[in-house]
Design a protein around this motif. Structure first.
Motif, PDB file in Angstrom:
ATOM      1  N   ALA A  96      -0.201  12.967  36.897  1.00 40.07           N
ATOM      2  CA  ALA A  96       0.549  14.058  37.705  1.00 40.07           C
ATOM      3  C   ALA A  96       0.403  15.592  37.640  1.00 40.07           C
ATOM      4  O   ALA A  96      -0.012  16.564  37.187  1.00 40.07           O
ATOM      5  N   LYS A  97       0.740  15.415  35.847  1.00 41.08           N
ATOM      6  CA  LYS A  97       0.439  16.619  35.233  1.00 41.08           C
ATOM      7  C   LYS A  97      -0.934  17.580  34.155  1.00 41.08           C
ATOM      8  O   LYS A  97      -1.015  17.687  33.671  1.00 41.08           O
ATOM      9  N   GLY A  98      -1.200  15.799  34.336  1.00 42.16           N
ATOM     10  CA  GLY A  98      -2.641  15.940  32.572  1.00 42.16           C
ATOM     11  C   GLY A  98      -1.981  16.424  31.644  1.00 42.16           C
ATOM     12  O   GLY A  98      -2.190  17.050  30.743  1.00 42.16           O
ATOM     13  N   ARG A  99      -0.818  15.721  31.021  1.00 41.57           N
ATOM     14  CA  ARG A  99      -0.414  15.981  30.145  1.00 41.57           C
ATOM     15  C   ARG A  99      -0.300  14.098  29.418  1.00 41.57           C
ATOM     16  O   ARG A  99      -0.042  13.222  29.978  1.00 41.57           O
ATOM     17  N   MET A 100      -0.713  14.026  28.090  1.00 41.27           N
ATOM     18  CA  MET A 100      -0.340  12.971  27.306  1.00 41.27           C
ATOM     19  C   MET A 100       0.580  13.253  26.693  1.00 41.27           C
ATOM     20  O   MET A 100       1.368  14.243  25.753  1.00 41.27           O
ATOM     21  N   ASN A 101       1.214  11.769  26.505  1.00 41.10           N
ATOM     22  CA  ASN A 101       2.537  11.729  25.492  1.00 41.10           C
ATOM     23  C   ASN A 101       2.369  10.740  24.371  1.00 41.10           C
ATOM     24  O   ASN A 101       1.732   9.816  24.804  1.00 41.10           O
ATOM     25  N   PHE A 102       3.129   9.841  23.736  1.00 39.38           N
ATOM     26  CA  PHE A 102       3.730   8.819  23.287  1.00 39.38           C
ATOM     27  C   PHE A 102       4.419   8.247  23.591  1.00 39.38           C
ATOM     28  O   PHE A 102       5.518   8.591  23.486  1.00 39.38           O
ATOM     29  N   ASP A 103       4.754   7.127  24.108  1.00 35.28           N
ATOM     30  CA  ASP A 103       5.186   6.595  24.773  1.00 35.28           C
ATOM     31  C   ASP A 103       6.141   5.028  23.167  1.00 35.28           C
ATOM     32  O   ASP A 103       5.530   4.290  22.862  1.00 35.28           O
ATOM     33  N   VAL A 104       7.077   5.718  22.944  1.00 32.23           N
ATOM     34  CA  VAL A 104       7.716   5.308  21.499  1.00 32.23           C
ATOM     35  C   VAL A 104       8.810   3.969  22.232  1.00 32.23           C
ATOM     36  O   VAL A 104       9.333   3.935  22.905  1.00 32.23           O
ATOM     37  N   PHE A 105       8.069   3.130  21.716  1.00 31.88           N
ATOM     38  CA  PHE A 105       8.961   1.537  21.617  1.00 31.88           C
ATOM     39  C   PHE A 105      10.165   1.801  20.325  1.00 31.88           C
ATOM     40  O   PHE A 105      10.760   0.927  21.485  1.00 31.88           O
ATOM     41  N   SER A 106      10.103   2.634  19.598  1.00 30.14           N
ATOM     42  CA  SER A 106      11.187   1.963  18.276  1.00 30.14           C
ATOM     43  C   SER A 106      11.288   3.009  17.672  1.00 30.14           C
ATOM     44  O   SER A 106      10.256   4.033  17.027  1.00 30.14           O
ATOM     45  N   VAL A 107      12.068   3.543  17.089  1.00 26.49           N
ATOM     46  CA  VAL A 107      12.374   4.608  16.088  1.00 26.49           C
ATOM     47  C   VAL A 107      13.459   4.461  14.674  1.00 26.49           C
ATOM     48  O   VAL A 107      14.371   3.478  15.379  1.00 26.49           O
ATOM     49  N   ALA A 108      12.756   5.441  13.934  1.00 24.76           N
ATOM     50  CA  ALA A 108      14.505   5.083  12.165  1.00 24.76           C
ATOM     51  C   ALA A 108      14.198   5.892  12.112  1.00 24.76           C
ATOM     52  O   ALA A 108      13.106   6.670  11.835  1.00 24.76           O
ATOM     53  N   LEU A 109      14.735   6.555  11.040  1.00 26.50           N
ATOM     54  CA  LEU A 109      15.108   7.251  10.553  1.00 26.50           C
ATOM     55  C   LEU A 109      13.895   6.944   9.525  1.00 26.50           C
ATOM     56  O   LEU A 109      13.799   6.283   8.443  1.00 26.50           O
ATOM     57  N   ALA A 110      12.692   7.712   8.933  1.00 31.57           N
ATOM     58  CA  ALA A 110      11.983   7.977   7.980  1.00 31.57           C
ATOM     59  C   ALA A 110      12.746   8.114   6.333  1.00 31.57           C
ATOM     60  O   ALA A 110      13.305   9.252   6.197  1.00 31.57           O
ATOM     61  N   GLY A 111      12.461   7.594   6.232  1.00 33.36           N
ATOM     62  CA  GLY A 111      12.778   7.714   4.558  1.00 33.36           C
ATOM     63  C   GLY A 111      14.062   7.600   3.900  1.00 33.36           C
ATOM     64  O   GLY A 111      14.823   7.989   2.671  1.00 33.36           O
ATOM     65  N   GLU A 112      15.319   7.590   4.817  1.00 33.71           N
ATOM     66  CA  GLU A 112      16.622   7.885   4.794  1.00 33.71           C
ATOM     67  C   GLU A 112      17.356   5.217   3.504  1.00 33.71           C
ATOM     68  O   GLU A 112      17.481   6.290   3.140  1.00 33.71           O
ATOM     69  N   GLY A 113      16.066   5.122   3.594  1.00 36.24           N
ATOM     70  CA  GLY A 113      16.690   4.228   3.255  1.00 36.24           C
ATOM     71  C   GLY A 113      15.805   4.047   1.326  1.00 36.24           C
ATOM     72  O   GLY A 113      16.801   3.646   1.192  1.00 36.24           O
ATOM     73  N   ASN A 114      14.242   4.498   1.705  1.00 40.03           N
ATOM     74  CA  ASN A 114      14.547   5.537   0.188  1.00 40.03           C
ATOM     75  C   ASN A 114      15.213   6.191  -0.536  1.00 40.03           C
ATOM     76  O   ASN A 114      15.784   6.075  -2.042  1.00 40.03           O
ATOM     77  N   LEU A 115      16.526   7.319   0.785  1.00 35.50           N
ATOM     78  CA  LEU A 115      16.976   8.030  -0.418  1.00 35.50           C
ATOM     79  C   LEU A 115      18.421   7.026  -0.940  1.00 35.50           C
ATOM     80  O   LEU A 115      18.867   7.363  -1.588  1.00 35.50           O
ATOM     81  N   ARG A 116      18.919   6.124   0.008  1.00 30.88           N
ATOM     82  CA  ARG A 116      19.258   5.261  -0.219  1.00 30.88           C
ATOM     83  C   ARG A 116      19.682   4.395  -1.590  1.00 30.88           C
ATOM     84  O   ARG A 116      20.635   3.957  -1.783  1.00 30.88           O
ATOM     85  N   MET A 117      18.106   4.240  -1.111  1.00 32.49           N
ATOM     86  CA  MET A 117      18.500   2.785  -2.708  1.00 32.49           C
ATOM     87  C   MET A 117      18.282   4.242  -4.145  1.00 32.49           C
ATOM     88  O   MET A 117      19.139   3.788  -4.747  1.00 32.49           O
ATOM     89  N   GLN A 118      17.659   5.242  -4.274  1.00 30.36           N
ATOM     90  CA  GLN A 118      18.037   5.841  -4.763  1.00 30.36           C
ATOM     91  C   GLN A 118      19.519   6.642  -5.370  1.00 30.36           C
ATOM     92  O   GLN A 118      20.156   7.114  -6.500  1.00 30.36           O
ATOM     93  N   VAL A 119      20.597   6.602  -4.176  1.00 25.97           N
ATOM     94  CA  VAL A 119      21.317   6.937  -4.662  1.00 25.97           C
ATOM     95  C   VAL A 119      22.744   5.973  -4.617  1.00 25.97           C
ATOM     96  O   VAL A 119      23.118   6.051  -6.087  1.00 25.97           O
ATOM     97  N   ALA A 120      22.320   4.724  -5.032  1.00 21.57           N
ATOM     98  CA  ALA A 120      22.752   3.429  -5.274  1.00 21.57           C
ATOM     99  C   ALA A 120      22.276   4.167  -6.886  1.00 21.57           C
ATOM    100  O   ALA A 120      23.159   2.923  -7.572  1.00 21.57           O
ATOM    101  N   ASP A 121      20.702   3.283  -7.218  1.00 21.52           N
ATOM    102  CA  ASP A 121      21.100   3.887  -8.247  1.00 21.52           C
ATOM    103  C   ASP A 121      21.508   4.883  -9.254  1.00 21.52           C
ATOM    104  O   ASP A 121      21.831   4.513 -10.329  1.00 21.52           O
ATOM    105  N   ARG A 122      21.422   5.637  -8.413  1.00 23.52           N
ATOM    106  CA  ARG A 122      22.049   6.940  -8.936  1.00 23.52           C
ATOM    107  C   ARG A 122      23.510   6.526 -10.145  1.00 23.52           C
ATOM    108  O   ARG A 122      24.398   6.645 -10.800  1.00 23.52           O
TER     109      ARG A 122
END
Length: 483
Positions: A96-122
């Motif tokens: 109807a608007k001629g507009r492309m969207n990205f239909d999101v199935f799932s979302v997660a914060l990127a990089g947080e797992g890596n940050l938590r690993m660094q914090v735990a190591d520290r």
């Protein structure tokens, strides 16, 4: 292909309608499922919408996205601008608007797992060094007079802490170091804020901030901040985020509270509880003093019943008797002692009278010899000073005559001149001086009127006169106008 395109009415057989072209593209795009990472730049989650609309971007492109509310709520992620997210979904077209969207199935914060690993190591590394040991941690002063507060001056945490301290312990002075609690420069600012609070005299430092995501709390996982907390000369109390949040700063701090309000409570005594405790101590002290006074009163009563205090003269009876005995003995022995001393003094006086002429005879002879020698030598010794005095007397008389001659001449001239200027000399030559009733000299006929009483001074006395008339002589020379 999603299906056959509808026929074009009245158009070339090879051309597609707009709807057909969009359907063709939609079918082609929706067959591809991708996973991508990007930074959220816009978020729109308005009440009543069936989906959440947001935009992700990187350095070269941006992509509009949408996610149905049931998927978004199930993900447990809160989208916010600036968050780095990992998305899984497919491209779709809104025809109807001629507009492309990205239909999101799932979302997660990127990089947080890596940050938590660094914090735990520290955290494990700092724990191995002993920075988190309970034995190293210090207790908070029971009644701190100066409390340092390090936090953002614009957040809700500063108001929560100040309100709690004002309610619990208003006697303390609060030193506030307002610093940023997010961003790359936050750890260094937090360290400097604590140092400034300590230099201002803080006895305990509160390091607090409100809640936030794991990424928001990353400055409190900084190794430099952790080491600075351990090196502080005063206890550090942390209240970072909410109860589930736990950072390296919490592990290293001397006291860890679940939130800023808890940190303020941990660093301050409860004024109401303290007042109640003081009241209880006061009552206990009053009871103890009352019991002690009662025991003392009973002991005094028992002592007052002893014969020593009921008949105090018994304490000094023996000494009084001994004093009376000694006084009697002294009275008996004193006249004999005085008589013996008088006799001995008379003997000494007689012996002195006998020996005195013999003792003074040599000194008298020497005095007579000295007097005779002085009588012989006196005129000779006085002759030279007398002659010198006579010579000096003659010189002084001559010089006095010469010196006074000049002054006698000057005095004579001054006397002659004074006689010339004397008003008595003027009067002697036949002049007179008229004075008014006030004693002022009458110099003009304008100063006297008919009937005025004047005193006229002449050479040998004064005349009391009355003015009959006053006439002005035009040719008269006014004395005071003479050159």
């Amino acid at each position: 292909m999603a299906g056959r395109a509808p026929e074009a009415r009245g158009e070339d057989a090879g051309a597609l309608s707009v709807s057909a072209a969009m359907a063709l593209a939609k079918g082609a795009l929706e067959g591809v499922t991708v996973r991508l990472v990007g930074e959220v730049s816009e978020v729109s989650a308005k009440p009543g919408y069936k989906a959440v609309y947001f935009t992700v971007k990187d350095t070269a492109a941006s992509l509009p996205c949408m996610m149905w509310n049931n998927r978004y709520q199930a993900s447990g992620v809160t989208l916010r601008v600036g968050a780095l997210v990992e998305l899984t979904g497919r491209f779709t077209l809104y025809a109807a608007k001629g507009r492309m969207n990205f239909d999101v199935f799932s979302v997660a914060l990127a990089g947080e797992g890596n940050l938590r690993m660094q914090v735990a190591d520290r955290a494990r590394r700092l724990a191995a060094e002993g920075l988190t040991d309970a034995a190293r941690k210090r207790s908070v002063p029971e009644f701190p007079q100066v409390i340092g507060l390090v936090t953002s001056p614009r957040g809700a945490a500063v108001h929560d802490v100040l309100r709690t301290l004002r309610r619990r312990w208003p006697a303390a002075r609060v030193v506030l170091s307002g610093v940023p609690v997010e961003g790359p420069g936050a750890p260094a600012a937090l360290v400097e804020g604590m140092q400034r609070a300590v230099m201002a005299g803080a006895e305990v430092v509160l390091l607090v901030r409100g809640g936030g995501s794991f990424e928001d709390l990353m400055p409190f996982n900084d190794e430099g901040l952790a080491r600075a907390i351990a090196a502080m000369p005063v206890p550090v109390v942390t209240g970072i985020g909410h109860e589930p949040d736990n950072s390296i700063a919490d592990m290293v701090a001397d006291v860890r509270a679940s939130n800023p309000t808890g940190a303020a409570s941990a660093a301050s005594p409860d004024a109401a509880a303290l007042a109640a405790a003081l009241d209880a101590r006061g009552r206990a002290l009053a009871d103890a003093v009352r019991r002690r006074l009662e025991r003392t009163r009973l002991a005094l009563d028992r002592m007052a019943m002893r014969p020593l205090f009921s008949e105090p003269e018994r304490l000094l009876a023996a000494d009084a008797q001994a004093l009376d005995d000694l006084a009697g003995r002294l009275a008996a022995a004193l006249p004999d002692a005085l008589a013996a001393d008088g006799a001995r003094l008379a003997d000494l006086r007689a012996a002195l009278a006998r020996s005195l002429p013999q003792l003074t005879a040599p000194q008298a002879r020497r005095a007579d010899d000295a007097r005779a020698a002085l009588a012989r030598l006196g005129p000779a010794l006085a002759a030279r000073p007398a002659a010198r005095a006579e010579a000096l007397r003659g010189r002084l008389a001559y010089q006095g005559e010469v010196f006074g001659r000049r002054f006698r001449t000057e005095v004579a001239l001054a006397a002659a001149r004074l006689d010339d200027l004397s008003p008595l000399a003027v009067l002697a030559r036949g002049y007179a001086i008229a004075r008014g009733p006030d004693g002022a000299v009458v110099r003009s006929v304008a100063q006297a009127s008919a009937g005025d009483a004047l005193t006229v001074a002449v050479a040998d006395g004064e005349l009391d006169c009355t003015v009959r008339a006053a006439r002005r002589i035009e040719t008269a020379i006014e004395p005071w106008k003479e050159a």
